[in-house]
Design a protein around this motif. Structure first.
Motif, PDB file in Angstrom:
ATOM      1  N   ARG A   1       0.921  -1.210  -0.116  1.00 26.05           N
ATOM      2  CA  ARG A   1       0.337  -0.125  -0.425  1.00 26.05           C
ATOM      3  C   ARG A   1       1.020   1.503  -0.394  1.00 26.05           C
ATOM      4  O   ARG A   1       1.655   1.520   0.724  1.00 26.05           O
ATOM      5  CB  ARG A   1      -1.145   0.164   1.062  1.00 26.05           C
ATOM      6  CG  ARG A   1      -1.826   1.136   1.181  1.00 26.05           C
ATOM      7  CD  ARG A   1      -2.929   1.020   2.222  1.00 26.05           C
ATOM      8  NE  ARG A   1      -2.657   0.513   3.914  1.00 26.05           N
ATOM      9  CZ  ARG A   1      -3.676   1.103   4.800  1.00 26.05           C
ATOM     10  NH1 ARG A   1      -4.583   1.255   4.510  1.00 26.05           N
ATOM     11  NH2 ARG A   1      -3.025   0.833   5.479  1.00 26.05           N
ATOM     12  N   ILE A   2       0.747   2.166  -0.938  1.00 21.22           N
ATOM     13  CA  ILE A   2       1.554   3.078  -1.010  1.00 21.22           C
ATOM     14  C   ILE A   2       1.037   4.716  -0.092  1.00 21.22           C
ATOM     15  O   ILE A   2      -0.841   4.846   0.237  1.00 21.22           O
ATOM     16  CB  ILE A   2       1.521   3.639  -2.518  1.00 21.22           C
ATOM     17  CG1 ILE A   2       1.839   2.917  -3.113  1.00 21.22           C
ATOM     18  CG2 ILE A   2       2.159   4.741  -2.685  1.00 21.22           C
ATOM     19  CD1 ILE A   2       1.887   3.711  -4.614  1.00 21.22           C
ATOM     20  N   ASP A   3       2.305   5.505   0.529  1.00 17.92           N
ATOM     21  CA  ASP A   3       1.672   6.111   1.626  1.00 17.92           C
ATOM     22  C   ASP A   3       0.907   7.174   0.108  1.00 17.92           C
ATOM     23  O   ASP A   3      -0.331   7.667   0.936  1.00 17.92           O
ATOM     24  CB  ASP A   3       2.756   6.817   2.097  1.00 17.92           C
ATOM     25  CG  ASP A   3       3.554   5.794   3.868  1.00 17.92           C
ATOM     26  OD1 ASP A   3       2.202   4.955   3.557  1.00 17.92           O
ATOM     27  OD2 ASP A   3       4.310   6.624   4.078  1.00 17.92           O
ATOM     28  N   LEU A   4       1.486   8.139  -0.146  1.00 16.40           N
ATOM     29  CA  LEU A   4       0.440   8.907  -1.009  1.00 16.40           C
ATOM     30  C   LEU A   4       1.362   8.761  -2.461  1.00 16.40           C
ATOM     31  O   LEU A   4       2.720   8.695  -2.606  1.00 16.40           O
ATOM     32  CB  LEU A   4       1.498  10.127  -0.994  1.00 16.40           C
ATOM     33  CG  LEU A   4       0.576  11.684  -1.236  1.00 16.40           C
ATOM     34  CD1 LEU A   4      -0.777  11.337  -1.145  1.00 16.40           C
ATOM     35  CD2 LEU A   4       1.141  13.123  -0.365  1.00 16.40           C
ATOM     36  N   LEU A   5       0.543   8.633  -3.539  1.00 18.07           N
ATOM     37  CA  LEU A   5       0.788   8.759  -4.796  1.00 18.07           C
ATOM     38  C   LEU A   5       0.145  10.153  -5.441  1.00 18.07           C
ATOM     39  O   LEU A   5      -1.069  10.974  -5.162  1.00 18.07           O
ATOM     40  CB  LEU A   5      -0.423   7.588  -5.376  1.00 18.07           C
ATOM     41  CG  LEU A   5       0.244   7.025  -6.906  1.00 18.07           C
ATOM     42  CD1 LEU A   5       1.073   7.396  -6.917  1.00 18.07           C
ATOM     43  CD2 LEU A   5      -0.655   5.712  -8.010  1.00 18.07           C
ATOM     44  N   ILE A   6       0.832  10.493  -5.895  1.00 17.14           N
ATOM     45  CA  ILE A   6       0.554  12.277  -7.275  1.00 17.14           C
ATOM     46  C   ILE A   6       1.312  11.804  -8.358  1.00 17.14           C
ATOM     47  O   ILE A   6       2.072  11.009  -8.606  1.00 17.14           O
ATOM     48  CB  ILE A   6       1.989  13.017  -6.370  1.00 17.14           C
ATOM     49  CG1 ILE A   6       1.794  13.440  -5.097  1.00 17.14           C
ATOM     50  CG2 ILE A   6       1.242  14.185  -7.006  1.00 17.14           C
ATOM     51  CD1 ILE A   6       2.471  14.028  -3.929  1.00 17.14           C
ATOM     52  N   LYS A   7       0.110  12.465  -8.830  1.00 16.24           N
ATOM     53  CA  LYS A   7       0.260  12.089 -10.635  1.00 16.24           C
ATOM     54  C   LYS A   7       1.074  13.530 -10.979  1.00 16.24           C
ATOM     55  O   LYS A   7      -0.042  14.374 -10.643  1.00 16.24           O
ATOM     56  CB  LYS A   7      -0.899  11.666 -11.431  1.00 16.24           C
ATOM     57  CG  LYS A   7      -0.872  11.577 -12.640  1.00 16.24           C
ATOM     58  CD  LYS A   7      -1.854  11.037 -13.005  1.00 16.24           C
ATOM     59  CE  LYS A   7      -1.970  10.594 -14.930  1.00 16.24           C
ATOM     60  NZ  LYS A   7      -1.930  12.266 -15.178  1.00 16.24           N
ATOM     61  N   ARG A   8       1.710  13.253 -11.984  1.00 17.04           N
ATOM     62  CA  ARG A   8       2.312  15.032 -12.279  1.00 17.04           C
ATOM     63  C   ARG A   8       2.217  14.984 -13.712  1.00 17.04           C
ATOM     64  O   ARG A   8       3.187  14.552 -14.155  1.00 17.04           O
ATOM     65  CB  ARG A   8       3.743  15.599 -11.603  1.00 17.04           C
ATOM     66  CG  ARG A   8       3.601  16.120 -10.004  1.00 17.04           C
ATOM     67  CD  ARG A   8       4.394  16.598  -9.567  1.00 17.04           C
ATOM     68  NE  ARG A   8       5.658  16.274  -9.668  1.00 17.04           N
ATOM     69  CZ  ARG A   8       6.497  16.196  -8.807  1.00 17.04           C
ATOM     70  NH1 ARG A   8       6.323  16.820  -7.938  1.00 17.04           N
ATOM     71  NH2 ARG A   8       7.814  14.879  -8.456  1.00 17.04           N
ATOM     72  N   ARG A   9       0.680  15.518 -14.872  1.00 15.64           N
ATOM     73  CA  ARG A   9       1.306  14.844 -16.358  1.00 15.64           C
ATOM     74  C   ARG A   9       1.407  13.347 -16.167  1.00 15.64           C
ATOM     75  O   ARG A   9       0.896  12.587 -15.721  1.00 15.64           O
ATOM     76  CB  ARG A   9       1.943  15.912 -17.016  1.00 15.64           C
ATOM     77  CG  ARG A   9       1.747  17.312 -16.620  1.00 15.64           C
ATOM     78  CD  ARG A   9       1.982  18.511 -17.222  1.00 15.64           C
ATOM     79  NE  ARG A   9       1.032  19.954 -17.175  1.00 15.64           N
ATOM     80  CZ  ARG A   9       1.441  20.374 -15.624  1.00 15.64           C
ATOM     81  NH1 ARG A   9       1.839  20.561 -15.536  1.00 15.64           N
ATOM     82  NH2 ARG A   9      -0.046  21.436 -15.523  1.00 15.64           N
ATOM     83  N   ASN A  10       3.018  13.510 -16.867  1.00 12.51           N
ATOM     84  CA  ASN A  10       3.197  11.791 -17.445  1.00 12.51           C
ATOM     85  C   ASN A  10       3.748  11.532 -16.176  1.00 12.51           C
ATOM     86  O   ASN A  10       4.538  10.342 -16.264  1.00 12.51           O
ATOM     87  CB  ASN A  10       4.355  11.977 -18.719  1.00 12.51           C
ATOM     88  CG  ASN A  10       4.119  10.696 -19.474  1.00 12.51           C
ATOM     89  OD1 ASN A  10       3.205  10.563 -19.392  1.00 12.51           O
ATOM     90  ND2 ASN A  10       5.261  10.425 -20.614  1.00 12.51           N
ATOM     91  N   GLU A  11       3.781  11.927 -14.887  1.00  8.08           N
ATOM     92  CA  GLU A  11       5.228  11.171 -14.196  1.00  8.08           C
ATOM     93  C   GLU A  11       4.208  10.893 -12.556  1.00  8.08           C
ATOM     94  O   GLU A  11       3.188  11.136 -12.353  1.00  8.08           O
ATOM     95  CB  GLU A  11       6.111  12.430 -13.951  1.00  8.08           C
ATOM     96  CG  GLU A  11       7.006  11.347 -12.691  1.00  8.08           C
ATOM     97  CD  GLU A  11       7.657  12.855 -11.893  1.00  8.08           C
ATOM     98  OE1 GLU A  11       7.767  13.959 -11.795  1.00  8.08           O
ATOM     99  OE2 GLU A  11       8.522  12.727 -11.354  1.00  8.08           O
ATOM    100  N   LEU A  12       4.828   9.185 -12.379  1.00  9.09           N
ATOM    101  CA  LEU A  12       3.780   8.909 -11.149  1.00  9.09           C
ATOM    102  C   LEU A  12       4.658   9.404 -10.013  1.00  9.09           C
ATOM    103  O   LEU A  12       5.974   8.580 -10.185  1.00  9.09           O
ATOM    104  CB  LEU A  12       3.711   7.770 -11.153  1.00  9.09           C
ATOM    105  CG  LEU A  12       2.603   6.988 -12.224  1.00  9.09           C
ATOM    106  CD1 LEU A  12       1.778   6.250 -12.397  1.00  9.09           C
ATOM    107  CD2 LEU A  12       0.800   8.593 -11.117  1.00  9.09           C
TER     108      LEU A  12
END
Ligand code: SF4
Length: 214
Positions: free
Chosen positions: A88-99
């Motif tokens: 389980r991931i603590d926090l996932l951020i998507k920034r355009r083409n980057e995770l």
């Protein structure tokens, strides 16, 4: 099922993996219990109740979208060599083409560098995002987000002081498959029966298995 967090043990000492996953020895320390409690505090105080996010799978696939998913809401898994690795991931951020995978660590002091244990564990999550699958879960349901083979992947470790929760270190790196695959290979060798020798190092002093290792 093999927890992806076990890659942190691999980075600390290979024998820890053997003792915990093959021999099944459970050894929790006060620091680990405190870390779990801190994660729960973050979850309860920084994030409202998880809820369904309509269209999430669609937005995760939009090249230009920028999203921050709620804490502790993304579960990942991948299969390799007959084993299923989950986490389980603590926090996932998507920034355009980057995770960007963000992980919080509660420590006494920061060494201000990306430790192998951090790198292996977070690379495991990235590997799952690229080759396995991710699921968003809220209290009443779940949505399969699939995998993200075309995204750039990176990870960030936020170190917080174990007592005060103050931020004391932040490190970030890009996920490099060639850096993770040897760790994955070694993990499978140990799970398949290769027994790492006990070493005698300074790490043993702080190791949770020191009483049962030899
Ligand atoms: S006591 Fe030492 S050799 Fe044994 S698992 Fe811990 S760090 Fe590794």
């Amino acid at each position: 099922m093999v927890p992806i967090s076990a890659f942190a043990s691999l980075g600390y000492c290979e024998r820890q993996v053997y003792l915990s996953l093959v021999r099944g020895i459970r050894a929790t320390t006060r620091a680990m219990r405190a870390g779990a409690a801190h994660h729960r505090i973050s979850e309860l105080t920084e994030e409202p109740r998880l809820r369904r996010l309509p269209g999430l799978r669609h937005w995760m696939r939009q090249r230009d979208s920028v999203l921050q998913l709620p804490r502790e809401s993304v579960f990942v898994r991948f299969r390799h060599a007959g084993y299923t690795f989950t986490g389980r991931i603590d926090l996932l951020i998507k920034r355009r083409n980057e995770l960007l995978v963000v992980d919080e660590k509660f420590v006494r002091r920061s060494y201000a560098r990306m430790m192998p244990s951090y790198r292996y564990q977070l690379s495991g999550y990235c590997h799952a995002l690229r080759y396995g699958c991710a699921t968003y879960r809220w209290e009443e349901g779940r949505e399969n987000l699939g995998r993200f083979p075309g995204c750039r992947l990176s990870y960030m470790v936020v170190e917080r002081h174990r007592g005060s929760r103050r931020r004391i270190g932040v490190m970030q790196e890009s996920y490099l498959e060639r850096r993770f695959l040897p760790a994955l290979r070694r993990m499978v060798e140990i799970l398949d029966g290769d027994i790492p020798e006990a070493v005698n190092s300074r790490r043993c002093t702080f190791c949770r298995f020191r009483e049962v290792c030899r």
